[in-house]
Design a protein around this motif. Structure first.
Motif, PDB file in Angstrom:
ATOM      1  N   LEU A 148      54.372  33.661  33.458  1.00 13.61           N
ATOM      2  CA  LEU A 148      53.962  33.647  35.052  1.00 13.61           C
ATOM      3  C   LEU A 148      55.155  32.574  35.910  1.00 13.61           C
ATOM      4  CD1 LEU A 148      50.204  33.035  34.493  1.00 13.61           C
ATOM      5  CD2 LEU A 148      51.366  35.036  35.465  1.00 13.61           C
ATOM      6  N   GLN A 149      55.494  31.277  35.455  1.00 18.18           N
ATOM      7  CA  GLN A 149      56.217  30.612  36.051  1.00 18.18           C
ATOM      8  C   GLN A 149      57.607  31.272  36.699  1.00 18.18           C
ATOM      9  OE1 GLN A 149      55.223  27.790  37.317  1.00 18.18           O
ATOM     10  NE2 GLN A 149      53.378  28.309  36.277  1.00 18.18           N
ATOM     11  N   ARG A 150      58.215  32.282  35.843  1.00 19.95           N
ATOM     12  CA  ARG A 150      59.313  33.196  36.311  1.00 19.95           C
ATOM     13  C   ARG A 150      58.860  34.232  37.164  1.00 19.95           C
ATOM     14  NH1 ARG A 150      63.583  32.223  33.000  1.00 19.95           N
ATOM     15  NH2 ARG A 150      63.227  31.222  30.976  1.00 19.95           N
ATOM     16  N   GLY A 151      57.624  34.090  37.514  1.00 19.54           N
ATOM     17  CA  GLY A 151      57.328  35.141  38.399  1.00 19.54           C
ATOM     18  C   GLY A 151      56.973  36.678  37.805  1.00 19.54           C
ATOM     19  N   GLN A 152      56.995  36.593  36.619  1.00 16.71           N
ATOM     20  CA  GLN A 152      56.840  37.806  35.878  1.00 16.71           C
ATOM     21  C   GLN A 152      55.435  38.452  35.554  1.00 16.71           C
ATOM     22  OE1 GLN A 152      58.891  36.743  32.297  1.00 16.71           O
ATOM     23  NE2 GLN A 152      60.912  37.438  33.083  1.00 16.71           N
ATOM     24  N   TYR A 182      55.905  38.046  48.221  1.00 13.96           N
ATOM     25  CA  TYR A 182      54.774  37.915  47.290  1.00 13.96           C
ATOM     26  C   TYR A 182      54.234  39.139  46.733  1.00 13.96           C
ATOM     27  CZ  TYR A 182      53.744  32.950  48.135  1.00 13.96           C
ATOM     28  OH  TYR A 182      53.921  31.556  48.265  1.00 13.96           O
ATOM     29  N   GLU A 183      54.295  40.225  47.647  1.00 15.41           N
ATOM     30  CA  GLU A 183      53.741  41.492  47.158  1.00 15.41           C
ATOM     31  C   GLU A 183      54.789  41.994  46.325  1.00 15.41           C
ATOM     32  OE1 GLU A 183      51.188  43.491  47.831  1.00 15.41           O
ATOM     33  OE2 GLU A 183      50.158  42.832  49.591  1.00 15.41           O
ATOM     34  N   GLU A 184      55.930  41.949  46.357  1.00 21.01           N
ATOM     35  CA  GLU A 184      57.225  42.526  45.609  1.00 21.01           C
ATOM     36  C   GLU A 184      57.080  41.807  44.229  1.00 21.01           C
ATOM     37  OE1 GLU A 184      60.905  42.180  47.324  1.00 21.01           O
ATOM     38  OE2 GLU A 184      60.415  43.057  49.241  1.00 21.01           O
ATOM     39  N   LEU A 185      56.696  40.729  44.090  1.00 22.44           N
ATOM     40  CA  LEU A 185      56.440  40.156  42.622  1.00 22.44           C
ATOM     41  C   LEU A 185      54.936  40.391  42.121  1.00 22.44           C
ATOM     42  CD1 LEU A 185      57.836  36.350  43.394  1.00 22.44           C
ATOM     43  CD2 LEU A 185      58.909  38.338  42.289  1.00 22.44           C
ATOM     44  N   GLY A 186      54.174  41.260  42.967  1.00 20.19           N
ATOM     45  CA  GLY A 186      52.999  41.423  42.387  1.00 20.19           C
ATOM     46  C   GLY A 186      51.976  40.326  42.722  1.00 20.19           C
ATOM     47  N   TYR A 187      51.847  39.369  43.628  1.00 16.69           N
ATOM     48  CA  TYR A 187      51.325  38.386  43.643  1.00 16.69           C
ATOM     49  C   TYR A 187      50.359  38.671  44.889  1.00 16.69           C
ATOM     50  CZ  TYR A 187      53.022  35.281  39.902  1.00 16.69           C
ATOM     51  OH  TYR A 187      53.590  34.774  38.804  1.00 16.69           O
ATOM     52  N   ARG A 188      49.425  39.581  44.780  1.00 18.07           N
ATOM     53  CA  ARG A 188      48.616  40.057  45.795  1.00 18.07           C
ATOM     54  C   ARG A 188      47.893  39.092  46.523  1.00 18.07           C
ATOM     55  NH1 ARG A 188      47.029  45.989  43.793  1.00 18.07           N
ATOM     56  NH2 ARG A 188      49.250  46.735  43.684  1.00 18.07           N
ATOM     57  N   ARG A 189      47.306  38.092  45.894  1.00 15.56           N
ATOM     58  CA  ARG A 189      46.407  37.099  46.207  1.00 15.56           C
ATOM     59  C   ARG A 189      47.197  36.246  47.068  1.00 15.56           C
ATOM     60  NH1 ARG A 189      44.132  31.806  44.681  1.00 15.56           N
ATOM     61  NH2 ARG A 189      45.979  31.551  43.110  1.00 15.56           N
ATOM     62  N   TYR A 190      48.384  35.594  46.665  1.00 13.97           N
ATOM     63  CA  TYR A 190      49.310  34.690  47.642  1.00 13.97           C
ATOM     64  C   TYR A 190      49.585  35.331  48.796  1.00 13.97           C
ATOM     65  CZ  TYR A 190      49.833  31.413  43.775  1.00 13.97           C
ATOM     66  OH  TYR A 190      49.679  30.448  42.704  1.00 13.97           O
TER      67      TYR A 190
END
Length: 912
Positions: A695-699, A897-905
């Motif tokens: 998660l810290q790597r954005g994966q 954020y969307e590109e990383l998959g973090y839709r909530r952020y």
């Protein structure tokens, strides 16, 4: 009296349906859109609240609905007693033509709640979500195997459907003993997944065809180019493989096919290889039943070992599920004693249950008396109702009597105790079951009812003589826990022949091997005054039943100076871990472990490693780093714990690469050297840390896939951290419904078993999931409970709880409370060197305060905290806070954020 918070049941009951739907059961039809109930075609005059009771129970018909949940859902903030609920249940029964005695529709599960047990069919399929499929109605009072309704397996079903949602998962292997319902579950999953419009294939392994290339997939392949003569004479294996793969690729027409592979061990190798290549390529999602056959790379076994195929293990149905299955199959109520007996003799296996019900009805021992099904005499099965069969030799009858007393027995032992020819005779008659390792399988009589019939025919005096003979024979052979447990189980007169130290030694061996039933039999036979170490075994077994208070009492009474070092180490570790975790006696526990670390090896080393683990849990990362060098030379299980603790500290400090290397080493060791009973706990903590590095790597997607691979299924799991982290990942990915499913079972378990260390955080995560799904009813209550819990929590749990509370405060519009809550806790994290936690807390304060000045005031502290943290996520978060502080547009940040998959952020950025 009961107080909760209001929720409009008619619009948000359950999560299996969207919009209105018409549901039919018996002669009733419930229209949830019109809020109407009809019986026999006539409209029933029913109060809205009573209708809501019926609707809620119907929606959650796959489980028992606790009284507490009904009160929460129906009355909200109003103060009502259980008598009010009881009255509404009575009115609900009357409305559907049920009553308190018959209970053919609404079943009271004493001490737990209520369950809707009538068979339900959906009238309007178009308005129902794919996950809301109902079981087909039985064709007769006692239907055949395929017609019996699908009951229970809620968690296992959810695990399969979760796996199917992940593009990185190739399928699942559904495992369990014969008759447990693996194929039935696979069929249910196939039906639900097929509603997506994907191609559906069925492949089945058959005896006698495993040597014929592509025989398992022959029905899917075009006739041209696959003739038997051509296979034998013209086509090499590689050519045949290529043609079959190409044909199946064309058949799926570019879509991911759903494939049920039944009886996988009997699938021919070439078919398995073709399907395996499609699974690996992501072209198909496979539902595999049967234990995977070992073989060359690419078959189902190697795919399961590599994690491409997940494994879902089926345990027995519990008594409540057996009760509901019988209700729906027999179309009427069954008395409690009969349910308990049938659950026991069927071992919770649906196939055995069906056979016993059918045979018992034929024999007249299962009858309907005044509308209630009950046993009149002992249950029988297709094997036992004609015992002994005509022509069975005396030697075979004697062998059956010995096997009935022994239960399932390793073949290597059984061959010493029964005549080989007699065993073969029983096997030829279909009276033997074989399970487990092919080199030394467990062998027993085909059914437990058969064993009871054999013992009944044997007679008490003959049984006594056989037990004496078997006791002597077992004691003359190798002294192993299994054999001693059988002897002890036959009563004190037999167990007295084993000395106390041998009982204790073998109870420990059984515990370490994960044979908990044998361990308990042996430990319970030990005199605790003479061998106090047995209390440690009993405490471990109590913990496996979530009886932590009993375990605590047992361990408090143990004099560790009178027991061997292994048990002493285990007792002290457990004693102070429970004091730390369940009682909140943090300082006392750490001080006691410090004193214990001065003991002689190996006790001292084990207690020092445990202390380091609790320091990491406390978030005292600088102390972990200071003390770790002296412990990194540890070996065995202690090394696993030390590596894991240091990895937590490095992760918390933002040193992601170092944490990842340490945790990978710890995981490799844990899977090989940690004994089976303790492995789930160890892997829970280690995998949670591994997910944290990802998660810290954005994966995010990789982290979600790892959680999905290792999430527990069924009721046997003792994992808690990983499902909680998984729920938070699903929230980050914008999948609140999945998050809710992951967390609510853990919360319910923690509440039921009084695990205070997890209830607060779990409830808040659950409330976040509910709020993200559009229901903020539980948010206010969760905030108040969370704020009350916060002062008693420490470390990682405290930091995660605080950030979750901040999000709920934001959703409730209480933005002005956020900074005051989080800023001092961020300072605590900073003092411990917890850069990641400090960054999380400051980021939450900057974003949920919804105040440009607050973001500006926190910016410098946030930038300093996150500067050393590795990975792609934190620079993006820093840009986010900088933009908030400057009042700039954050649309581009939301897209990133969307590109990383973090839709909530992304949602937070767009709303901010």
């Amino acid at each position: 009296m009961h107080r909760t918070h209001a929720k409009r049941v008619g619009t948000d009951v359950g999560d299996d349906h969207t919009g209105g739907v018409r549901l039919r059961f018996g002669d009733c039809e419930l229209d949830t859109d019109r809020a109407e109930l009809r019986r026999g075609g006539e409209l029933v005059d029913v109060q809205p609240l009573v209708l809501s009771v019926i609707e809620l129970l119907v929606r959650h018909r796959d489980r028992v609905v606790p009284k507490e949940e009904l009160l929460d859902e129906l009355w909200g903030d109003r103060f009502v007693g259980e008598s009010t609920l009881t009255t509404r249940i009575k009115f609900a029964r009357r409305a559907v033509g049920d009553d308190g005695d018959t209970q053919a529709v609404i079943r009271t599960v004493h001490g737990r709640g209520y369950r809707f047990v009538a068979e339900v069919t959906v009238v309007d399929e178009s308005s129902v979500d794919a996950s809301a499929a109902v079981s087909p109605a039985p064709a007769s009072v006692v239907p055949d195997a395929d017609a019996w309704p699908f009951t229970g397996r809620r968690e296992e079903l959810a695990a399969v459907l979760r796996a199917a949602e992940s593009a990185t998962v190739g399928g699942v292997v559904i495992e369990g003993p014969g008759g447990i319902g693996a194929t039935r579950l696979a069929e249910e999953c196939l039906t639900r997944l097929a509603r997506s419009g994907a191609p559906v294939w069925r492949v089945r392994g058959l005896p006698g065809r495993s040597a014929i290339p592509t025989s398992a997939i022959a029905d899917l392949l075009p006739a041209e180019g696959f003739g038997t003569e051509q296979v034998a004479e013209d086509l090499a294996r590689a050519e045949l493989f290529a043609r079959a793969r190409t044909a199946l690729d064309r058949l799926r027409d570019g879509r991911r096919a759903i494939v049920l592979v039944d009886d996988a061990p009997l699938v021919d190798p070439l078919s398995a290889a073709v399907l395996g290549s499609l699974i690996t390529a992501g072209s198909i999602f496979a539902l595999v039943t049967g234990r995977p056959a070992g073989g060359a790379d690419g078959d189902f076994d190697s795919l399961a070992r590599s994690g491409v195929l997940h494994v879902v293990e089926l345990g027995p149905l519990d008594e409540v599920d057996v009760d509901v299955l019988l209700y729906r199959s027999l179309r009427g109520p069954i008395d409690d004693e009969t349910v308990a007996t049938l659950a026991r003799v069927s071992r919770g296996r649906p196939a055995d249950l069906r056979d016993i019900v059918e045979a018992s009805r034929r024999a007249g021992t299962l009858t309907r008396v005044e509308g209630v099904w009950q046993l009149e005499g002992r249950p029988v099965s297709s094997c036992s109702d004609v015992w002994p069969p005509d022509g069975l030799s005396v030697d075979a009858r004697n062998a059956a009597a010995r096997m009935a007393l022994l239960g399932s027995t390793p073949l290597s032992i059984l061959s010493r105790l029964v005549d080989e020819e007699a065993l073969h005779e029983l096997d030829d008659g279909g009276l033997v079951s074989i399970d487990g390792d092919a080199t030394d399988p467990d062998v027993g009589l085909a059914e437990s009812v058969l064993a009871e019939a054999v013992l009944e025919a044997t007679g008490a005096l003959r049984q006594r003589a056989l037990r004496n003979e078997l006791t002597t024979a077992l004691l003359d052979g190798p002294v192993i826990p299994w054999a001693l447990a059988r002897i002890v189980g036959w009563g004190p007169e037999h167990g007295a022949r084993i000395d106390q130290s041998t009982l204790l030694e073998n109870s420990v061996l059984a515990l370490v091997a994960g044979d908990f039933g044998d361990a308990e039999l042996l430990a319970a036979a030990v005199d605790l005054e003479r061998e106090p170490g047995a209390a440690v075994v009993l405490a471990e077994l109590a913990l496996r039943r979530n009886q932590w208070q009993r375990a605590e009492r047992l361990l408090d009474e143990v004099d560790v100076d009178r027991i061997d070092p292994l048990l002493a180490s285990l007792a002290l570790r457990r004693r102070w871990t429970m004091a730390f975790t369940y009682r909140g006696r943090h300082t006392e526990a750490l001080d006691a472990l410090t004193d214990g670390a001065a003991r002689e090896e190996p006790i001292g080393r084990a207690l020092a490693a445990r202390r380091l683990g609790l320091l990491a849990t406390s978030g005292r990362y600088l102390e972990v780093e200071a003390e770790a060098p002296a412990l990194l030379g540890a070996d065995g299980v202690s090394r696993v714990e030390v590596l894991g603790s240091v990895a937590v500290a490095r992760l918390g400090r933002g040193l992601i690469a170092e944490a990842e290397a340490l945790i990978d080493e710890a995981l490799g060791l844990a899977r090989t050297i940690v004994p089976a009973p303790w492995r789930p706990e160890s892997l829970d903590a280690l995998l949670t840390t591994k997910v944290g590095t990802m998660l810290q790597r954005g994966q995010l997607s990789d982290a979600a896939a790892l959680v999905c691979t290792h999430l527990p299924t069924g009721r046997r799991s003792r994992l808690g951290l990983l499902p909680a982290v998984g729920a938070e990942i699903e929230l980050e990915a914008g999948r609140p419904r999945v998050a809710r499913e992951l967390i609510r079972a853990i919360v319910a378990s923690s509440q039921r078993d009084a695990f205070p260390h997890f209830v607060g955080l779990g409830e808040v995560i659950l409330a976040r999931a509910e709020a993200a799904r559009g229901s903020s009813t539980a948010a206010a209550a969760a905030v108040e409970r969370g704020l009350a819990t916060l002062p008693s929590t420490i470390g990682v749990a405290r930091w995660r709880l605080a950030t979750s509370l901040a999000e709920l405060l934001d959703q409730l519009g209480r933005h002005h409370e956020v900074v005051a809550l989080l800023e001092p806790i961020a300072a605590e994290a900073h003092a411990e060197g917890a850069r990641v936690a400090e960054g999380d807390l400051l980021f939450a304060a900057a974003t949920f305060a919804r105040d440009r000045d607050a973001a500006a005031a926190l910016l410098d502290r946030f930038a300093a905290a996150v500067e050393p943290i590795e990975g792609s996520l934190w620079p993006l978060r820093l840009r986010h806070v900088e933009a908030l502080a400057a009042g700039r547009d954050v649309g581009g940040i939301a897209d990133a954020y969307e590109e990383l998959g973090y839709r909530r952020y992304a949602g937070i950025a767009r709303a901010g």
